[in-house]
Design a protein around this motif. Sequence first.
Motif, mmCIF file in Angstrom:
data_model
loop_
_atom_site.group_PDB
_atom_site.id
_atom_site.type_symbol
_atom_site.label_atom_id
_atom_site.label_comp_id
_atom_site.label_asym_id
_atom_site.label_seq_id
_atom_site.Cartn_x
_atom_site.Cartn_y
_atom_site.Cartn_z
ATOM 1 N N ALA A 263 34.272 69.544 74.017
ATOM 2 C CA ALA A 263 33.166 68.981 73.264
ATOM 3 C C ALA A 263 31.825 69.522 73.778
ATOM 4 O O ALA A 263 30.909 69.793 73.003
ATOM 5 N N VAL B 115 22.276 62.959 66.121
ATOM 6 C CA VAL B 115 23.354 62.464 65.260
ATOM 7 C C VAL B 115 23.884 63.571 64.366
ATOM 8 O O VAL B 115 25.098 63.784 64.255
ATOM 9 N N ASP B 116 22.963 64.303 63.732
ATOM 10 C CA ASP B 116 23.401 65.386 62.853
ATOM 11 C C ASP B 116 24.167 66.455 63.618
ATOM 12 O O ASP B 116 25.132 67.018 63.121
ATOM 13 N N PHE C 86 26.001 65.972 66.250
ATOM 14 C CA PHE C 86 27.345 65.443 66.467
ATOM 15 C C PHE C 86 28.203 65.549 65.213
ATOM 16 O O PHE C 86 29.361 65.948 65.271
ATOM 17 N N LEU C 87 27.621 65.164 64.083
ATOM 18 C CA LEU C 87 28.395 65.180 62.834
ATOM 19 C C LEU C 87 28.865 66.595 62.513
ATOM 20 O O LEU C 87 29.991 66.794 62.032
ATOM 21 N N ILE C 88 28.011 67.570 62.776
ATOM 22 C CA ILE C 88 28.392 68.963 62.513
ATOM 23 C C ILE C 88 29.529 69.376 63.440
ATOM 24 O O ILE C 88 30.509 69.999 63.034
ATOM 25 N N PHE D 269 31.673 67.393 64.765
ATOM 26 C CA PHE D 269 32.874 66.693 64.307
ATOM 27 C C PHE D 269 33.482 67.396 63.099
ATOM 28 O O PHE D 269 34.707 67.468 62.970
ATOM 29 N N SER D 270 32.642 67.921 62.210
ATOM 30 C CA SER D 270 33.164 68.600 61.023
ATOM 31 C C SER D 270 33.976 69.834 61.393
ATOM 32 O O SER D 270 34.973 70.141 60.757
ATOM 33 N N VAL D 271 33.519 70.520 62.436
ATOM 34 C CA VAL D 271 34.260 71.704 62.897
ATOM 35 C C VAL D 271 35.579 71.277 63.530
ATOM 36 O O VAL D 271 36.652 71.784 63.178
ATOM 37 N N VAL D 272 35.490 70.344 64.448
ATOM 38 C CA VAL D 272 36.686 69.891 65.177
ATOM 39 C C VAL D 272 37.704 69.268 64.233
ATOM 40 O O VAL D 272 38.918 69.450 64.384
ATOM 41 N N ALA D 273 37.215 68.524 63.255
ATOM 42 C CA ALA D 273 38.111 67.832 62.324
ATOM 43 C C ALA D 273 39.025 68.822 61.610
ATOM 44 O O ALA D 273 40.212 68.555 61.409
ATOM 45 N N GLN D 274 38.461 69.955 61.221
ATOM 46 C CA GLN D 274 39.261 70.938 60.505
ATOM 47 C C GLN D 274 40.398 71.478 61.381
ATOM 48 O O GLN D 274 41.496 71.719 60.898
ATOM 49 N N LEU E 109 41.768 69.884 64.052
ATOM 50 C CA LEU E 109 42.706 68.806 64.342
ATOM 51 C C LEU E 109 43.628 68.512 63.170
ATOM 52 O O LEU E 109 44.757 68.071 63.347
ATOM 53 N N SER F 48 32.714 76.809 58.181
ATOM 54 C CA SER F 48 31.703 76.155 59.008
ATOM 55 C C SER F 48 30.422 76.972 59.089
ATOM 56 O O SER F 48 29.320 76.428 58.982
ATOM 57 N N ALA G 153 40.030 66.937 55.911
ATOM 58 C CA ALA G 153 40.073 66.834 57.380
ATOM 59 C C ALA G 153 38.857 66.107 57.914
ATOM 60 O O ALA G 153 38.942 65.304 58.849
ATOM 61 N N PHE H 8 39.067 62.580 59.985
ATOM 62 C CA PHE H 8 38.640 62.575 61.379
ATOM 63 C C PHE H 8 38.129 61.203 61.802
ATOM 64 O O PHE H 8 38.472 60.692 62.868
ATOM 65 N N HIS I 191 26.880 63.578 54.695
ATOM 66 C CA HIS I 191 27.101 64.707 55.607
ATOM 67 C C HIS I 191 28.266 65.572 55.151
ATOM 68 O O HIS I 191 28.153 66.800 55.040
ATOM 69 N N PHE J 232 27.978 69.379 53.900
ATOM 70 C CA PHE J 232 28.657 70.421 54.690
ATOM 71 C C PHE J 232 29.599 71.206 53.785
ATOM 72 O O PHE J 232 29.634 72.443 53.807
#
Lengths: 222, 222
Positions: A130, A148-149, A151-153, A155-160, A162, A196, B159, B163, B191, B195
């Motif tokens: 992280a 916050v933004d 973090f959200l970005i 998370f969007s990368v990591v989510a894909q 995971l 991304s 995804a 998440f 968000h 994205f």
Amino acid sequence: MDADDTRNRVLQAAGKIFAESGYELGTVREICEQAGANIAAVNYYFGDKKSLYLAACVEAQCVREGAVPMPEWPPGTPPAQRLRDFIHTFLRRLLEEERPAWHRQLMLREMATPTEACSQVVEDYIRPMALVLRGIVEELLPAGTSEVDAFLIGFSVVAQCLFYHINQPIASRLMGTDEYGRLTIDKLTEHITRFSLAALGYAAPLTRPAGQAEFVSHERAH
Amino acid sequence: MDADDTRNRVLQAAGKIFAESGYELGTVREICEQAGANIAAVNYYFGDKKSLYLAACVEAQCVREGAVPMPEWPPGTPPAQRLRDFIHTFLRRLLEEERPAWHRQLMLREMATPTEACSQVVEDYIRPMALVLRGIVEELLPAGTSEVDAFLIGFSVVAQCLFYHINQPIASRLMGTDEYGRLTIDKLTEHITRFSLAALGYAAPLTRPAGQAEFVSHERAH
DNA sequence: GCACGATTGAAACAAACGTTTGAATAACTG
DNA sequence: CAGTTATTCAAACGTTTGTTTCAATCGTGC
């Protein structure tokens, strides 16, 4: 008989069985049978079943991190390139087949349904990654972007990444087993990286041909 | 004593306990105690524990879908707008607090660690949404986009939503509990929509101020 | 009211589980 | 070699679990 050998045999068998069946269904008797050890070995070497599980999770984390280390970039490496490498490394950790397979599978279980016992182990697994990702994202974003933004970005990368780890059964079913099985780590890396980077303005959108300038020259408002 | 009442009380108690503790740790005795029923009721009304679990999953799915229906769009609704609505609906199903809470939590468990018993239930839950999303994505993409790429793009959208459902403990920990707790479904919708649309060229990249034309006029090569 | 089916309850069953116990055996050290 | 510690083993313990059994009670229809 070598003490380290018995302890290790039990630990390996435990990792395998916990990975396959989970903590509750994986029994001490089955583990010891597979390890060729007496049932009292669990108490002797680990104290109890719970501590054996924790030891297996710690082992899985160490082995997995060691097998796929995070790359070290020379100074001046563009953040887009580092993002690509990060995604590739993360996907390898999540998806790459290894022998024995239990390390990855056990981490998958723990991430999907966290147990109290191993929450620290999972965090130790996740937090260094992280931090790396956070550094990359911060360089990609203009100054003044809210935390916050950012973090959200991330998370969007990591989510894909995971997704292909955690939701493999469902995705395979929706897409068809053969088609899904043909997805490679490189293919997923390319897709997730492009999705991304395009979202962030560093690559052409996916509705444009990929042949166009893949890395968009991007001036940052510093 | 109304038969439907006993059966329903057992089912509700089972859903709650399975959601909290999972299938293995949730016991028939605890369920019946909480339902104010005798332990033989499980065999009488459901046959066995496994079938009770299945019935609880089916109930959770039906209630969840009914509570947050997929929107119906008038003809001509732009696909970008439909994507936003899809994401919002999906997030509401995944994250929105409801009373009682067990429907959502049980679906979360089943999606995280699928059981054989309920794989069909989960697919019945997911597939209709997958079809909707597929339709939207196909309209967003130029003709000739490969089926694999269309799937990958859909997965990238899904995804991001999943998440916050599956990885909530880790995300909360990385971001800080207070900050994470302030995320709303609307914020996440904005968000993830942006994205994803930016990645596809329908919105300005996240590195550009949001105030710029949010929906990029986009000509499709038809 | 009676017969039948539905429902409920208490007790029991059989199996499984993690853990413990104490003796036997093995290994190590002086 | 003897004493001590380490390791292993088989049996047992106590608890828990899902399931079953069968009688008692309740509900319904004629």
